[in-house]
Design a protein around this motif. Structure first.
Motif, PDB file in Angstrom:
ATOM      1  N   VAL A 195      25.374  -0.372 -38.844  1.00 53.89           N
ATOM      2  CA  VAL A 195      26.124   0.257 -39.672  1.00 53.89           C
ATOM      3  C   VAL A 195      27.178   0.825 -39.098  1.00 53.89           C
ATOM      4  O   VAL A 195      27.281   2.074 -38.144  1.00 53.89           O
ATOM      5  CB  VAL A 195      25.550   1.755 -40.596  1.00 53.89           C
ATOM      6  CG1 VAL A 195      25.876   2.634 -41.356  1.00 53.89           C
ATOM      7  CG2 VAL A 195      24.229   1.416 -41.291  1.00 53.89           C
TER       8      VAL A 195
ATOM      9  N   GLY B 287      30.753   2.760 -39.784  1.00 53.65           N
ATOM     10  CA  GLY B 287      32.227   3.243 -40.582  1.00 53.65           C
ATOM     11  C   GLY B 287      33.404   3.081 -40.401  1.00 53.65           C
ATOM     12  O   GLY B 287      34.062   1.886 -39.734  1.00 53.65           O
TER      13      GLY B 287
ATOM     14  N   GLU C  15      29.326   4.365 -35.510  1.00 54.66           N
ATOM     15  CA  GLU C  15      28.257   3.698 -35.736  1.00 54.66           C
ATOM     16  C   GLU C  15      26.935   3.983 -35.622  1.00 54.66           C
ATOM     17  O   GLU C  15      26.332   4.648 -34.270  1.00 54.66           O
ATOM     18  CB  GLU C  15      28.687   2.053 -35.252  1.00 54.66           C
ATOM     19  CG  GLU C  15      28.762   2.075 -33.888  1.00 54.66           C
ATOM     20  CD  GLU C  15      28.495   0.472 -33.277  1.00 54.66           C
ATOM     21  OE1 GLU C  15      27.749  -0.260 -32.260  1.00 54.66           O
ATOM     22  OE2 GLU C  15      29.377  -0.290 -33.468  1.00 54.66           O
TER      23      GLU C  15
ATOM     24  N   THR D 193      28.361  10.316 -40.945  1.00 56.30           N
ATOM     25  CA  THR D 193      28.751  10.080 -42.269  1.00 56.30           C
ATOM     26  C   THR D 193      30.630  12.018 -42.825  1.00 56.30           C
ATOM     27  O   THR D 193      30.964  11.138 -43.194  1.00 56.30           O
ATOM     28  CB  THR D 193      27.890  10.671 -43.759  1.00 56.30           C
ATOM     29  OG1 THR D 193      26.958  11.824 -43.262  1.00 56.30           O
ATOM     30  CG2 THR D 193      27.112   9.753 -44.492  1.00 56.30           C
TER      31      THR D 193
ATOM     32  N   ASN E 129      32.705  10.010 -41.668  1.00 58.37           N
ATOM     33  CA  ASN E 129      33.884   8.762 -42.883  1.00 58.37           C
ATOM     34  C   ASN E 129      33.978   9.296 -44.179  1.00 58.37           C
ATOM     35  O   ASN E 129      33.892   9.052 -45.059  1.00 58.37           O
ATOM     36  CB  ASN E 129      33.261   7.528 -42.690  1.00 58.37           C
ATOM     37  CG  ASN E 129      33.133   6.861 -41.353  1.00 58.37           C
ATOM     38  OD1 ASN E 129      34.113   6.239 -41.107  1.00 58.37           O
ATOM     39  ND2 ASN E 129      32.335   7.237 -40.346  1.00 58.37           N
TER      40      ASN E 129
ATOM     41  N   LEU F 147      31.073   3.096 -45.499  1.00 61.41           N
ATOM     42  CA  LEU F 147      30.307   2.196 -44.308  1.00 61.41           C
ATOM     43  C   LEU F 147      29.855   1.362 -44.581  1.00 61.41           C
ATOM     44  O   LEU F 147      29.637   0.680 -45.857  1.00 61.41           O
ATOM     45  CB  LEU F 147      28.250   3.079 -43.853  1.00 61.41           C
ATOM     46  CG  LEU F 147      28.669   4.908 -43.743  1.00 61.41           C
ATOM     47  CD1 LEU F 147      27.623   5.434 -44.328  1.00 61.41           C
ATOM     48  CD2 LEU F 147      30.317   5.412 -42.886  1.00 61.41           C
TER      49      LEU F 147
END
Length: 499
Positions: free
Chosen positions: A74, A76, A81, A100, A103, A108
């Protein structure tokens, strides 16, 4: 000697675990990857959803259970990540929150690789949007009940920290055996004012204000039953209640299992300072007035009403209109006129469960072909009215071919939670969605769980009447037990509209 042997054994354990982890890592190392021209099929479907920062991690499984492992990266759009490798995507809570938060207002990008039959496959990336709107509420409250339509089975009111996976019981049947809980309601997400109804023997209404718990008997000689389906006035002094009887009938040989109906229903308001019921003749008619909700400014009381008919035989004739009546909190009196906002019989629809946003902008409600209990109606959908223009629209972006209902707003009115049977037509689960200033609604996402497939496949309870709470709810279960089984209730008094 024993101590020395014990020490050697302990020192070997980390080494054994390290070897196992290295071997597991080698077995799941992504190599010789083939590309798949499709996005992964994951459970829950989190592809393209919008989430608030700090929500619990959106862990997910592959729909295909026959896999050897998965690898998820994942990244951003604004940096950061996460990388996990295992049987399912299981993200660390603190790391997920950091990503989160970094971002907010961005997105994502999720890359999923799956190993099956010794071969790694990489799917097309998908995105998860991180909203600019915060969700500052601590958690959700809800009732968990087995969808078997009977009293029993450890019915309970629970609360969930939406930033983690932790769930806590508020009050359950194990504490007060044989009782049925329903209709718990906080005042605009504030649990300093909360009410809860208990049906059956020893039933009553719990009013908790600033930590003090009081159980009252809301039935009087002049009213037909005790109150339920409650909603707080924003000033925290009044609670609107419906007075009704709930019945069930069952279908055979059809696609529908049950019809829930009411033989009578009226609406009243309880002044929690004086324990007086405030009645209006406009809300005590032979029609069925149900599901009250105060407006954001407290000047209006929304409710639904339908004409009486011979239920259950004429269950298809139950068509609810959405109405409102004025309310003056200073004098504790109702207005003298009823406004009909949506006419059920005229449109051959039923409009129920009006829930105004706390910022006064929106009114969300359920629409179905009939009835006043939408969780039992497969065609129940959510609609949204703009209170500035009076225009309404169906929320097609979140409705399904199963029931959507029991919706409630976050404190800042940028998020809402609702129940849906979209997965199997039987169990209601909780979904969250975001709404922007123009009324655009995001794709809803299922309430996250640490191992979602295991949790939801083993969960034999349905969720209903969810609501946000900005702090953890504190109800003294021992005090509730004592008051319930002492069977002592403060009897409410009656104050008519004309006094």
């Amino acid at each position: 000697m024993k101590r020395r042997v014990y020490t050697k054994l302990v020192s070997l354990v980390p080494l054994v675990l390290l070897v196992q982890l290295v071997l597991l890592g080698c077995a799941n190392k992504v190599e010789n990857v083939s590309m798949v021209n499709a996005q992964p099929q994951i459970y829950p479907d989190y592809i393209g959803v919008t989430i608030p920062a700090d929500i619990a991690p959106l862990n997910f499984n592959m729909v295909d259970e026959d896999i050897d492992g998965m690898d998820v990266l994942v990244k951003g759009s604004k940096g950061g990540e996460l990388h996990v490798n295992g049987a399912w995507a299981d993200f660390d809570i603190a790391d997920w929150h950091t990503l989160t938060e970094q971002n907010i207002g961005g997105e994502l990008t999720v890359t999923v690789c799956v190993k099956k039959e010794g071969q790694w496959k990489q799917y097309q990336d998908f995105v998860i949007h991180v909203s600019q709107y915060p969700l500052d509420d601590w958690g959700l409250t809800y009732r968990r009940i087995k969808p078997g339509y009977e009293v029993g089975g450890d019915i309970g009111i629970y609360q969930r920290d939406i930033h983690t996976f932790n769930e806590y019981a508020i009050l359950t049947e194990t504490v007060v055996p044989g009782r049925c809980f329903n209709c718990h309601t906080a005042n605009r997400t504030n649990p300093n004012r909360i009410t809860l109804q208990m049906r059956g023997e020893g039933g009553g209404t719990m009013i908790q204000k600033d930590g003090k718990q009081t159980w009252v008997e809301t039935k009087t000689d002049s009213t037909k039953a005790a109150g339920s389906y409650s909603y707080w006035h924003p000033d925290g002094d009044y609670v609107a209640l419906a007075v009704n009887s709930v019945h069930q009938s069952f279908f055979t040989g059809t696609g529908q299992r049950i019809e829930v109906y009411h033989k009578f229903s009226n609406v009243e308001v309880l002044d929690t300072r004086t324990n007086e019921l405030i009645l209006s003749p406009l809300l005590q008619t032979d029609d069925l007035e149900i599901f009250p909700a105060f407006s954001a400014d407290g000047k209006w009381l929304y409710y639904s009403t339908s004409k009486p008919c011979r239920v259950p035989a004429e269950y298809e004739k139950v068509k609810c209109s959405l109405c409102r009546i004025g309310f003056d909190a200073k004098t504790g009196t109702f207005g003298e006129m009823v406004d009909t906002l949506l006419n059920g019989p005229a449109t051959d629809k039923s409009y129920v469960l009006a829930r105004p946003s706390y910022d006064g902008r929106w009114l969300m409600y359920c629409v179905s072909s009939r009835g006043n209990f939408p969780v039992s109606q497969n065609d129940a959908d959510l609609w949204l009215m703009d209170l500035q223009t009076g225009e309404s629209r169906e929320l097609k972006e979140l409705n399904s071919n199963q029931s959507e209902c029991f919706h409630n707003w976050s404190e800042n009115s940028k998020w809402f939670v609702f129940c849906s049977k979209r997965e199997d037509g039987m169990y209601t689960k909780l979904y969250l969605a975001c709404i922007d200033d123009q009324g655009k609604v995001s794709k809803p996402f299922l309430l996250p769980q640490q191992n979602p497939r295991k949790f939801y496949s083993e969960m034999m309870d349905a969720y209903n009447v969810p609501d946000f709470t900005k702090t953890k709810v504190d109800v003294d279960a021992h005090e509730a037990y004592r008051q319930v089984f002492d069977n002592k209730r403060e009897q409410v008094k009656l104050r008519s509209q004309n006094e």
